[in-house]
Design an enzyme around this catalytic site. Structure first.
Site, PDB file in Angstrom:
ATOM      1  N   ASP A 176       1.170  -1.219  -0.062  1.00 27.89           N
ATOM      2  CA  ASP A 176       0.321   0.033   0.161  1.00 27.89           C
ATOM      3  C   ASP A 176       0.637   1.227   0.109  1.00 27.89           C
ATOM      4  O   ASP A 176       1.958   1.111   0.555  1.00 27.89           O
ATOM      5  CB  ASP A 176      -0.671   0.269   0.862  1.00 27.89           C
ATOM      6  CG  ASP A 176      -2.567   1.000   1.467  1.00 27.89           C
ATOM      7  OD1 ASP A 176      -1.492   2.262   0.641  1.00 27.89           O
ATOM      8  OD2 ASP A 176      -3.127   0.143   1.503  1.00 27.89           O
ATOM      9  N   CYS A 235     -12.528  -8.497  -4.425  1.00 27.92           N
ATOM     10  CA  CYS A 235     -13.581  -8.056  -3.908  1.00 27.92           C
ATOM     11  C   CYS A 235     -13.867  -6.448  -3.753  1.00 27.92           C
ATOM     12  O   CYS A 235     -14.357  -6.011  -2.251  1.00 27.92           O
ATOM     13  CB  CYS A 235     -14.276  -8.935  -2.979  1.00 27.92           C
ATOM     14  SG  CYS A 235     -16.132  -8.342  -1.287  1.00 27.92           S
ATOM     15  N   ARG A 237     -13.568  -3.725  -6.168  1.00 29.80           N
ATOM     16  CA  ARG A 237     -13.644  -2.971  -7.629  1.00 29.80           C
ATOM     17  C   ARG A 237     -13.531  -3.752  -8.955  1.00 29.80           C
ATOM     18  O   ARG A 237     -12.058  -3.750  -9.779  1.00 29.80           O
ATOM     19  CB  ARG A 237     -13.333  -1.671  -7.597  1.00 29.80           C
ATOM     20  CG  ARG A 237     -14.605  -0.663  -6.619  1.00 29.80           C
ATOM     21  CD  ARG A 237     -15.878  -0.784  -7.319  1.00 29.80           C
ATOM     22  NE  ARG A 237     -16.809   0.102  -6.055  1.00 29.80           N
ATOM     23  CZ  ARG A 237     -17.297   0.067  -5.164  1.00 29.80           C
ATOM     24  NH1 ARG A 237     -16.878  -1.549  -4.865  1.00 29.80           N
ATOM     25  NH2 ARG A 237     -17.978   0.318  -4.411  1.00 29.80           N
ATOM     26  N   GLU A 266     -21.628  -4.252 -14.406  1.00 29.29           N
ATOM     27  CA  GLU A 266     -22.618  -4.761 -13.205  1.00 29.29           C
ATOM     28  C   GLU A 266     -23.502  -4.403 -14.050  1.00 29.29           C
ATOM     29  O   GLU A 266     -24.293  -3.169 -13.976  1.00 29.29           O
ATOM     30  CB  GLU A 266     -21.973  -4.080 -12.022  1.00 29.29           C
ATOM     31  CG  GLU A 266     -20.794  -5.528 -11.763  1.00 29.29           C
ATOM     32  CD  GLU A 266     -20.168  -4.522 -10.194  1.00 29.29           C
ATOM     33  OE1 GLU A 266     -21.510  -4.028  -8.943  1.00 29.29           O
ATOM     34  OE2 GLU A 266     -19.432  -4.679  -9.945  1.00 29.29           O
ATOM     35  N   HIS A 286     -22.306  -9.206  -6.134  1.00 35.57           N
ATOM     36  CA  HIS A 286     -21.568  -7.941  -5.759  1.00 35.57           C
ATOM     37  C   HIS A 286     -22.450  -8.356  -3.910  1.00 35.57           C
ATOM     38  O   HIS A 286     -22.794  -6.798  -3.493  1.00 35.57           O
ATOM     39  CB  HIS A 286     -22.223  -6.530  -6.055  1.00 35.57           C
ATOM     40  CG  HIS A 286     -21.309  -5.511  -5.799  1.00 35.57           C
ATOM     41  ND1 HIS A 286     -21.062  -4.352  -6.473  1.00 35.57           N
ATOM     42  CD2 HIS A 286     -20.618  -4.779  -4.491  1.00 35.57           C
ATOM     43  CE1 HIS A 286     -20.100  -3.025  -5.717  1.00 35.57           C
ATOM     44  NE2 HIS A 286     -19.868  -4.020  -4.396  1.00 35.57           N
ATOM     45  N   LEU A 287     -21.795  -8.772  -3.413  1.00 37.64           N
ATOM     46  CA  LEU A 287     -22.528  -9.029  -2.230  1.00 37.64           C
ATOM     47  C   LEU A 287     -21.817  -9.068  -0.797  1.00 37.64           C
ATOM     48  O   LEU A 287     -21.971  -9.094   0.345  1.00 37.64           O
ATOM     49  CB  LEU A 287     -23.107 -10.620  -2.478  1.00 37.64           C
ATOM     50  CG  LEU A 287     -23.545 -11.634  -3.165  1.00 37.64           C
ATOM     51  CD1 LEU A 287     -23.876 -13.031  -2.826  1.00 37.64           C
ATOM     52  CD2 LEU A 287     -25.581 -10.537  -2.848  1.00 37.64           C
ATOM     53  N   ALA A 289     -21.146  -7.040   1.042  1.00 42.90           N
ATOM     54  CA  ALA A 289     -21.667  -5.931   1.757  1.00 42.90           C
ATOM     55  C   ALA A 289     -23.331  -6.491   2.389  1.00 42.90           C
ATOM     56  O   ALA A 289     -24.421  -4.972   2.875  1.00 42.90           O
ATOM     57  CB  ALA A 289     -21.642  -4.285   1.495  1.00 42.90           C
TER      58      ALA A 289
HETATM   59  P1  NAD Z   1      -9.800   1.724   2.607  1.00 47.66           P
HETATM   60  O1  NAD Z   1      -9.665   3.072   1.462  1.00 47.66           O
HETATM   61  O2  NAD Z   1      -9.478   1.603   3.984  1.00 47.66           O
HETATM   62  O3  NAD Z   1      -8.414   1.539   1.886  1.00 47.66           O
HETATM   63  C1  NAD Z   1      -7.902   0.690   0.598  1.00 47.66           C
HETATM   64  C2  NAD Z   1      -6.662   1.327   0.742  1.00 47.66           C
HETATM   65  O4  NAD Z   1      -6.226   1.449  -0.421  1.00 47.66           O
HETATM   66  C3  NAD Z   1      -5.836   2.562   1.005  1.00 47.66           C
HETATM   67  O5  NAD Z   1      -5.157   2.156   2.085  1.00 47.66           O
HETATM   68  C4  NAD Z   1      -5.473   2.950   0.400  1.00 47.66           C
HETATM   69  O6  NAD Z   1      -4.126   3.661   0.969  1.00 47.66           O
HETATM   70  C5  NAD Z   1      -4.846   2.130  -0.429  1.00 47.66           C
HETATM   71  N1  NAD Z   1      -4.729   2.412  -2.174  1.00 47.66           N
HETATM   72  C6  NAD Z   1      -4.512   3.402  -2.548  1.00 47.66           C
HETATM   73  N2  NAD Z   1      -3.785   2.903  -3.875  1.00 47.66           N
HETATM   74  C7  NAD Z   1      -3.267   2.364  -3.975  1.00 47.66           C
HETATM   75  C8  NAD Z   1      -2.802   1.306  -4.938  1.00 47.66           C
HETATM   76  N3  NAD Z   1      -2.435   1.872  -5.631  1.00 47.66           N
HETATM   77  N4  NAD Z   1      -2.146   0.483  -4.493  1.00 47.66           N
HETATM   78  C9  NAD Z   1      -2.308  -0.011  -3.235  1.00 47.66           C
HETATM   79  N5  NAD Z   1      -3.049  -0.011  -2.295  1.00 47.66           N
HETATM   80  C10 NAD Z   1      -3.831   1.218  -2.476  1.00 47.66           C
HETATM   81  O7  NAD Z   1     -10.677   0.993   2.077  1.00 47.66           O
HETATM   82  P2  NAD Z   1     -11.246  -0.202   2.155  1.00 47.66           P
HETATM   83  O8  NAD Z   1     -12.740  -0.098   3.228  1.00 47.66           O
HETATM   84  O9  NAD Z   1     -10.892  -0.706   2.776  1.00 47.66           O
HETATM   85  O10 NAD Z   1     -12.279  -0.741   0.735  1.00 47.66           O
HETATM   86  C11 NAD Z   1     -11.478  -1.113  -0.077  1.00 47.66           C
HETATM   87  C12 NAD Z   1     -12.205  -1.491  -1.197  1.00 47.66           C
HETATM   88  O11 NAD Z   1     -13.380  -2.304  -1.471  1.00 47.66           O
HETATM   89  C13 NAD Z   1     -13.105  -0.287  -1.882  1.00 47.66           C
HETATM   90  O12 NAD Z   1     -12.723   0.168  -3.154  1.00 47.66           O
HETATM   91  C14 NAD Z   1     -14.243  -0.995  -1.359  1.00 47.66           C
HETATM   92  O13 NAD Z   1     -15.217   0.516  -2.236  1.00 47.66           O
HETATM   93  C15 NAD Z   1     -14.455  -1.671  -1.972  1.00 47.66           C
HETATM   94  N6  NAD Z   1     -15.402  -2.661  -0.992  1.00 47.66           N
HETATM   95  C16 NAD Z   1     -16.476  -3.703  -2.177  1.00 47.66           C
HETATM   96  C17 NAD Z   1     -17.051  -3.755  -1.039  1.00 47.66           C
HETATM   97  C18 NAD Z   1     -18.345  -5.076  -2.100  1.00 47.66           C
HETATM   98  O14 NAD Z   1     -19.665  -4.933  -1.198  1.00 47.66           O
HETATM   99  N7  NAD Z   1     -17.841  -6.064  -2.849  1.00 47.66           N
HETATM  100  C19 NAD Z   1     -17.907  -3.623   0.507  1.00 47.66           C
HETATM  101  C20 NAD Z   1     -16.880  -2.993   0.934  1.00 47.66           C
HETATM  102  C21 NAD Z   1     -15.518  -2.247  -0.080  1.00 47.66           C
HETATM  103  C1  MLT Z   2     -19.794  -0.182  -1.224  1.00 41.69           C
HETATM  104  O1  MLT Z   2     -18.251   0.539  -1.890  1.00 41.69           O
HETATM  105  O2  MLT Z   2     -19.735  -0.349   0.093  1.00 41.69           O
HETATM  106  C2  MLT Z   2     -19.721  -1.623  -1.762  1.00 41.69           C
HETATM  107  O3  MLT Z   2     -19.680  -1.822  -2.919  1.00 41.69           O
HETATM  108  C3  MLT Z   2     -21.333  -2.561  -1.193  1.00 41.69           C
HETATM  109  C4  MLT Z   2     -22.057  -1.565  -1.514  1.00 41.69           C
HETATM  110  O4  MLT Z   2     -22.724  -2.479  -2.907  1.00 41.69           O
HETATM  111  O5  MLT Z   2     -22.629  -0.899  -1.120  1.00 41.69           O
END
Ligand code: NAD
Ligand code: MLT
Length: 318
Positions: A176, A235, A237, A266, A286-287, A289
């Site tokens: 990171d 999980c 994007r 999607e 996309h489950l 959350a």
């Molecule tokens: P967060 O902001 O806490 O963590 C993201 C991390 O990515 C940060 O520490 C940031 O420094 C790092 N980052 C940025 N650029 C980077 C790079 N080039 N290389 C490596 N790391 C890098 O976010 P989070 O809450 O941990 O969420 C992470 C991802 O999960 C987001 O894309 C969010 O939208 C997604 N998400 C998906 C779901 C789902 O339903 N599938 C649910 C929640 C979140």
């Molecule tokens: C998010 O970024 O929070 C997730 O994609 C979860 C959602 O679908 O809301």
């Protein structure tokens, strides 16, 4: 915050837990829940509202924002705000906020389940049983114990995934750009540059936002640097793992299997759809959350944040 937002009417345009509406109404805000609006319907509705709450389905594009001439605040009941045109909102002086931690645990647990189902081919084996088969050889798996998990993105979810997978006896390495090595070490994650990380990983999971720097982190350039048969999980994007490269890597065997929760398109069509159909891909719609707990949390948090904004309290998730 020294000012309060004049929030009279809020539109909730995606499926958000009902506690959101209740909290807003209890605080004197008129709320309409109108989901599955077409773009034209949303454009026609949005001028009536001071605030908008979405999940991922509503695309809050520049023209929607422009049409929202009363809009003061847009809230995402979730983490990623990539479905909201933030520069367009900022130009119009609209606050954009999310609920950053509300679904962290659910997304992390979902990722861990995907990693373990990849190791043991659970969905494929379960489907074969439904077909009346008893195929014990075909679904030979491998232990997670002693394997190396690479975590790209050591934010909220990445760290929770590390913690949980360490209990299986996995070695956790990670990268990171904003998390220094000594901080990663506190979570028992060995920080390393990506070119060092790829060849060491048996499993790779990505937990970054989708931004230009993370689009195609795994691609035709980087898949060849990985171990043959590497397992990958997305999980976060769609697009962080380049889908066309992933398909080619699955076909060549360079990638042994993928677990995908998110897609470039999607619901998935085109290459995203081809990946869903691939026998070595475990696909979910996309489950990450989608748990009762996470949905209640994000709905409550976004509603309370809107109420705080209306009452001139300090803002969170902006
Ligand atoms: P967060 O902001 O806490 O963590 C993201 C991390 O990515 C940060 O520490 C940031 O420094 C790092 N980052 C940025 N650029 C980077 C790079 N080039 N290389 C490596 N790391 C890098 O976010 P989070 O809450 O941990 O969420 C992470 C991802 O999960 C987001 O894309 C969010 O939208 C997604 N998400 C998906 C779901 C789902 O339903 N599938 C649910 C929640 C979140
Ligand atoms: C998010 O970024 O929070 C997730 O994609 C979860 C959602 O679908 O809301």
């Amino acid at each position: 915050m020294a000012f309060s937002l004049d929030l009279k009417r809020v539109l909730i345009s995606d499926s958000v837990d009902s506690c959101c509406k209740t909290i807003l109404q209890t605080n004197g805000i008129v709320v309409d829940l109108k989901t599955k609006l077409t773009k034209e319907e949303l454009l026609a509705e949005i001028p009536n509202y001071d605030g908008l709450i979405v999940r991922s389905a509503t695309k809050v594009t520049a023209d929607v924002i422009k049409a929202g001439n009363k809009l003061k605040i847009i809230g995402r009941a979730g983490t990623g705000v990539d479905n909201i045109d933030i520069p367009a909102a900022s130009l119009q002086g609209i606050i954009v906020m999310n609920t950053p931690g509300g679904n962290t645990l659910s997304a992390a647990e979902h990722t861990c389940v995907l990693i373990s189902t990849l190791a043991r081919h659970i969905p494929q084996a379960a489907a074969s049983m439904k077909e009346g088969k008893w195929d014990r050889k075909k679904y030979m798996g491998s232990e997670l114990f002693g394997k190396t998990l690479a975590i790209v993105g050591l934010g909220r979810i990445g760290r929770e995934v590390a913690h949980r997978m360490q209990s299986y006896g996995m070695t956790t390495i990670g990268y990171d750009p904003l998390v220094p090595a000594d901080e990663a070490a506190k979570f028992n994650i060995e920080w390393m540059e990506l070119d060092q990380l790829w060849p060491k990983a048996d499993y790779i999971t990505v937990h970054t936002p989708l931004i230009p720097q993370t689009r195609g982190l795994l691609s035709d350039k980087t898949f060849p640097l990985c171990k043959k048969g590497v397992y990958v999980v997305n999980c976060a994007r769609g697009g962080i793992i380049d889908e066309a490269s992933l398909l080619r890597s699955l076909e060549s065997g360079q990638c042994g299997g993928a677990a995908l929760d998110v897609y470039e398109t999607e619901p998935p069509t085109g290459v995203s759809g081809q990946l869903v159909q691939h026998p070595n891909v475990i696909a979910c719609p996309h489950l990450g959350a989608s748990t009762v707990e996470a949905q209640t949390r994000v709905a409550k948090e976004i509603a309370e944040q809107f109420v705080d904004a209306a009452q001139g309290k300090s803002l969170f998730g902006v």
